[in-house]
Design an enzyme around this catalytic site. Structure first.
Site, PDB file in Angstrom:
ATOM      1  N   CYS A   2      -7.283   1.026 -11.024  1.00  0.00           N
ATOM      2  CA  CYS A   2      -8.258   0.835  -9.949  1.00  0.00           C
ATOM      3  C   CYS A   2      -8.828   2.209  -9.610  1.00  0.00           C
ATOM      4  CB  CYS A   2      -7.588   0.266  -8.705  1.00  0.00           C
ATOM      5  SG  CYS A   2      -6.723  -1.278  -9.020  1.00  0.00           S
ATOM      6  N   ARG A  27     -12.982   2.277 -13.883  1.00  0.00           N
ATOM      7  CA  ARG A  27     -11.533   2.105 -13.765  1.00  0.00           C
ATOM      8  C   ARG A  27     -11.125   0.668 -13.464  1.00  0.00           C
ATOM      9  NH1 ARG A  27      -8.849   6.805 -13.319  1.00  0.00           N
ATOM     10  NH2 ARG A  27      -7.069   5.690 -12.483  1.00  0.00           N
ATOM     11  N   TRP A  75      -8.937  -3.480 -10.470  1.00  0.00           N
ATOM     12  CA  TRP A  75      -8.600  -4.182 -11.717  1.00  0.00           C
ATOM     13  C   TRP A  75      -7.309  -4.920 -11.395  1.00  0.00           C
ATOM     14  CZ3 TRP A  75      -4.590  -4.425 -15.293  1.00  0.00           C
ATOM     15  CH2 TRP A  75      -4.902  -5.006 -16.537  1.00  0.00           C
ATOM     16  N   ASN A 101      -3.875   2.255  -5.958  1.00  0.00           N
ATOM     17  CA  ASN A 101      -4.040   2.113  -7.407  1.00  0.00           C
ATOM     18  C   ASN A 101      -2.648   2.219  -8.014  1.00  0.00           C
ATOM     19  OD1 ASN A 101      -4.718   2.349 -10.141  1.00  0.00           O
ATOM     20  ND2 ASN A 101      -5.135   4.532  -9.973  1.00  0.00           N
ATOM     21  N   GLY A 102      -2.172   1.143  -8.627  1.00  0.00           N
ATOM     22  CA  GLY A 102      -0.836   1.176  -9.237  1.00  0.00           C
ATOM     23  C   GLY A 102      -0.132  -0.151  -9.052  1.00  0.00           C
ATOM     24  N   GLU A 488     -11.157   0.072 -36.003  1.00  0.00           N
ATOM     25  CA  GLU A 488     -11.895   0.547 -34.827  1.00  0.00           C
ATOM     26  C   GLU A 488     -13.230  -0.198 -34.690  1.00  0.00           C
ATOM     27  OE1 GLU A 488     -11.297   2.084 -32.257  1.00  0.00           O
ATOM     28  OE2 GLU A 488     -13.175   2.884 -31.519  1.00  0.00           O
ATOM     29  N   LYS A 492     -14.314  -2.423 -31.455  1.00  0.00           N
ATOM     30  CA  LYS A 492     -15.553  -2.178 -30.694  1.00  0.00           C
ATOM     31  C   LYS A 492     -16.327  -3.474 -30.505  1.00  0.00           C
ATOM     32  CE  LYS A 492     -14.922   0.778 -29.230  1.00  0.00           C
ATOM     33  NZ  LYS A 492     -13.874   1.718 -29.393  1.00  0.00           N
ATOM     34  N   GLU A 495     -14.396  -5.924 -28.045  1.00  0.00           N
ATOM     35  CA  GLU A 495     -14.272  -5.603 -26.618  1.00  0.00           C
ATOM     36  C   GLU A 495     -15.586  -5.643 -25.856  1.00  0.00           C
ATOM     37  OE1 GLU A 495     -12.583  -1.751 -25.632  1.00  0.00           O
ATOM     38  OE2 GLU A 495     -13.576  -0.820 -27.309  1.00  0.00           O
ATOM     39  N   HIS A 511      -5.054 -11.355 -49.776  1.00  0.00           N
ATOM     40  CA  HIS A 511      -3.765 -11.913 -49.372  1.00  0.00           C
ATOM     41  C   HIS A 511      -3.893 -12.806 -48.143  1.00  0.00           C
ATOM     42  CE1 HIS A 511      -1.706  -9.470 -52.324  1.00  0.00           C
ATOM     43  NE2 HIS A 511      -2.416  -8.433 -51.904  1.00  0.00           N
ATOM     44  N   LYS A 610     -10.950   1.292 -17.993  1.00  0.00           N
ATOM     45  CA  LYS A 610     -10.982   2.490 -18.832  1.00  0.00           C
ATOM     46  C   LYS A 610      -9.594   3.076 -19.044  1.00  0.00           C
ATOM     47  CE  LYS A 610     -13.154   5.647 -21.160  1.00  0.00           C
ATOM     48  NZ  LYS A 610     -13.536   5.234 -22.515  1.00  0.00           N
TER      49      LYS A 610
END
Ligand code: M6R
Length: 615
Positions: A2, A27, A75, A101-102, A488, A492, A495, A511, A610
């Site tokens: 957050c 955040r 968040w 935040n936490g 990667e 991208k 997300e 396979h 983030k």
């Protein structure tokens, strides 16, 4: 996860806090809220949604007067995103108000105890438990707010950056930190509180970053007092001069931070080189490596721990370290490593990679490695971050602030630092001749220019994006150094566009994933000239035989893939081990354009944040 902001001083707090929340929205952005003290009472407004929703709501709901206030962008951890669970939270009496935040891990037992004592709860959050615990301590023991916060926090297990104030003492804000970042900006007779310095950068360049287990009492017009939460010892805080400037945290004419950050890669990589890559002298200087060269040379192996994109950079590094410096490397998800009783000895070097320097799993992996005697080296972007401080030595990427949730320049600069490290160690170990070494330095120096050239494919990548934007699935293939780039690329796309995508080593396709291929499946194949080119061309044949749509990422001037693929995107030629720095670029652009065309929120994709400061 957050973002928190606070202000106490002589200016109107509201505009500072609302702008600060907008800057910290990377955040967390599922709800937001603000509490202001207007000289008589607390005015509180909060809502599910973005800071812009909060702004609209506030303007119809409360007066925004007041020179003291706190704000939060969330968040969600405990409790779904809704108005009630949004911060700030009042204590039962309505006297105290808090942002956090936490995570308070023992919130359940604390809550039961408080309920027994007559407290009631309106939200599902751990934060409401904390503010009531502070109130209970304050009332029971008749303590001042600062002392009550300290006593309460000594009963708490978890992580926090908090700011709390009492309407009966409207000239102070109490803040505390454990595991989540908290910066205090020091102006003239005014103080700013924030999760990072971006909310107050235009007001002051002086800041204190609280250390874990520290708290501060911030009083209007007085000197800040910082103490240890555990033993009450007063601390003389280090006042840091901030290097950040406003330009770095603004979009600078781009539609999105992600696009700006993609385009910043040539200069970001140059900044990573600065003072380190000395090709004229045939040298690489990395203080963190030089100072610990003996340890690096004696190491049995390197273990890389990281999450997400940083883990992908670690995978690229595995190929580079093993190829150039002949050091065995293992790459671990920090979240798995921390819980699986790994075999680590004092002869291991652990490299922790993290853009934010705050990722909880990576931090826990570092602590575990250190407890087993390993030497831990950090590769971080955010200067002064927790991971940068927790590691024994390290090298910053110097990419500048990365605000888009999807990592772009962090990835390429992490690879750059790790390549510099591998080259330096290769030279020290004698696994590379001096001419080979020089050749690599000279080629590395050309990379920013070649990234610039790779960016010129943007308009063409956009036309490819238009064709495939409605795909439901996408496969990304690469081999060797470019296998992690395939992972990667897929991350991208997932997300920011929410299209399902998988990255695979090209040869693994037969396979299993080959079963997915039909005329609706776009397959992005990294097929640069070096390495396993012929093998990858054979894989492309196999896709074509099954009618898959092929988008080839090829070396400039390629002809073979051009004949087979539906589209080819060219990147300049370079040494094989440096190709990830170039092949990544069109993949970033492709996901960016698809997400924009699908009208997704590119910089703030759903459910993400983030920095992931929770497990
Ligand atoms: O800050 P860190 O590098 O430790 O973050 C690790 C991941 O959370 C991060 O790379 C995440 O995967 C990004 N959203 C990827 O774009």
């Amino acid at each position: 996860m957050c973002g928190i902001v606070g202000y106490i001083g002589h200016r109107e707090a509201y505009p500072i806090i609302i702008k600060g929340l907008q800057r910290l929205e990377y955040r967390g952005y599922d709800s937001a809220g603000i509490a202001l003290y207007d000289g008589n009472a607390i005015k509180l407004s909060k809502t599910k949604g973005k800071v812009s929703d909060l702004k609209n709501k506030i303007e119809n709901e409360i007066s925004t007067d007041g020179t003291l206030g706190i704000g939060h962008t969330r968040w969600a951890t405990h409790g779904v995103p809704n108005d009630v669970n949004s911060h700030p939270h009042y204590s039962n009496s309505g006297d105290l108000v808090i942002i956090h935040n936490g995570i308070i891990e023992n919130y359940d037992s604390l809550k039961k105890e408080l309920i027994k004592r007559g407290y009631t709860f309106h939200s599902d959050t751990d934060t409401e438990v904390l503010v009531n615990l502070i109130e209970e301590v304050q009332k029971n023991d008749n303590l001042k707010l600062g002392k009550a916060v300290q006593v309460a926090l000594n009963q708490v297990v978890g992580a926090y950056a908090i700011a709390v104030f009492d309407k009966n003492k409207p000239n102070e804000i109490v803040v505390a930190k454990l595991g989540s970042p908290l910066a205090i900006g020091i102006g003239d007779d005014e103080f700013f509180i924030a999760s990072d310095a971006s909310p107050f950068i235009e007001y002051t360049k002086n800041a204190i970053y609280l250390e874990d287990e520290e708290m501060a009492i911030i009083r209007r017009g007085k000197k800040i007092k910082v103490r240890k939460i555990k033993n009450d010892v007063l601390v003389d805080p280090y006042v840091q001069e901030l290097q950040l400037n406003l330009e770095q945290i603004e979009k600078g004419g781009y539609d999105h931070f992600m696009l700006k950050e993609i385009y910043e890669q040539p200069s970001a990589i140059l900044d990573t080189f600065r003072g380190r890559l000395l090709s004229n002298e045939g040298m690489i200087k990395l203080a963190g490596v030089e100072d610990n060269m003996k340890k690096f040379l004696a190491a049995d192996r390197i273990i890389i721990v990281a999450c997400g994109t940083s883990w992908h950079a670690g995978l690229v590094a595995e190929y580079i370290f093993e190829d150039l410096a002949r050091i065995p490397v293992e790459v671990e998800y920090a979240s798995e490593f921390r819980y699986r009783n790994p075999v680590i000895t004092e002869k291991d070097i652990v490299i922790a990679i993290s853009q934010s320097g705050e990722t909880a799993d990576t931090l826990a992996a570092i602590k575990l490695a250190k407890s087993k005697g390993a030497f831990v080296f950090g590769v971080c972007n955010v200067v002064g971050s927790t991971i940068a401080r927790e590691t024994d030595a390290g090298a910053y990427t110097h990419a500048g602030p990365e605000i888009g949730v999807a990592s772009t320049k962090a990835f390429t600069t992490q690879i750059t630092v790790l390549t510099l490290m591998a080259l330096r160690l290769a030279r020290a170990k004698g696994t590379m001749s001096s001419s080979e070494f020089r050749h690599h330095l000279i080629e590395l120096e050309t990379i920013p220019g070649k990234v610039e050239e790779a960016l010129k494919s943007d308009a063409y990548v956009k036309t490819v994006a238009e064709i495939y934007k409605d795909s439901k699935n996408c496969l990304y293939l690469g081999r060797g150094f470019n296998f992690p780039v395939a992972l990667e690329g897929a991350l991208k796309l997932k997300e920011i566009s929410y299209i399902h995508a998988e990255g695979y080593p090209a040869a693994e396709m037969k396979h299993g994933p080959i079963a997915l291929i039909d005329e609706h499946m776009p397959v992005i194949v990294i097929a640069t000239k070096m390495g396993h080119y012929d093998k990858v061309v054979s894989n492309i044949q196999e896709i074509k035989a099954r009618k898959g749509k092929i988008i080839g990422i090829v070396t400039k001037g390629d002809t073979s893939v051009k004949e087979l693929a539906d589209h080819v995107i060219e990147v300049p030629e370079t040494l094989e081990c440096l190709t990830p720095l170039l092949t990544t670029i069109p993949l970033q652009l492709l996901s960016y354009h698809i997400a924009v065309m699908l009208e997704k929120n590119v910089d703030q994709p759903r459910n993400l944040a983030k920095s992931v400061t929770v497990e």
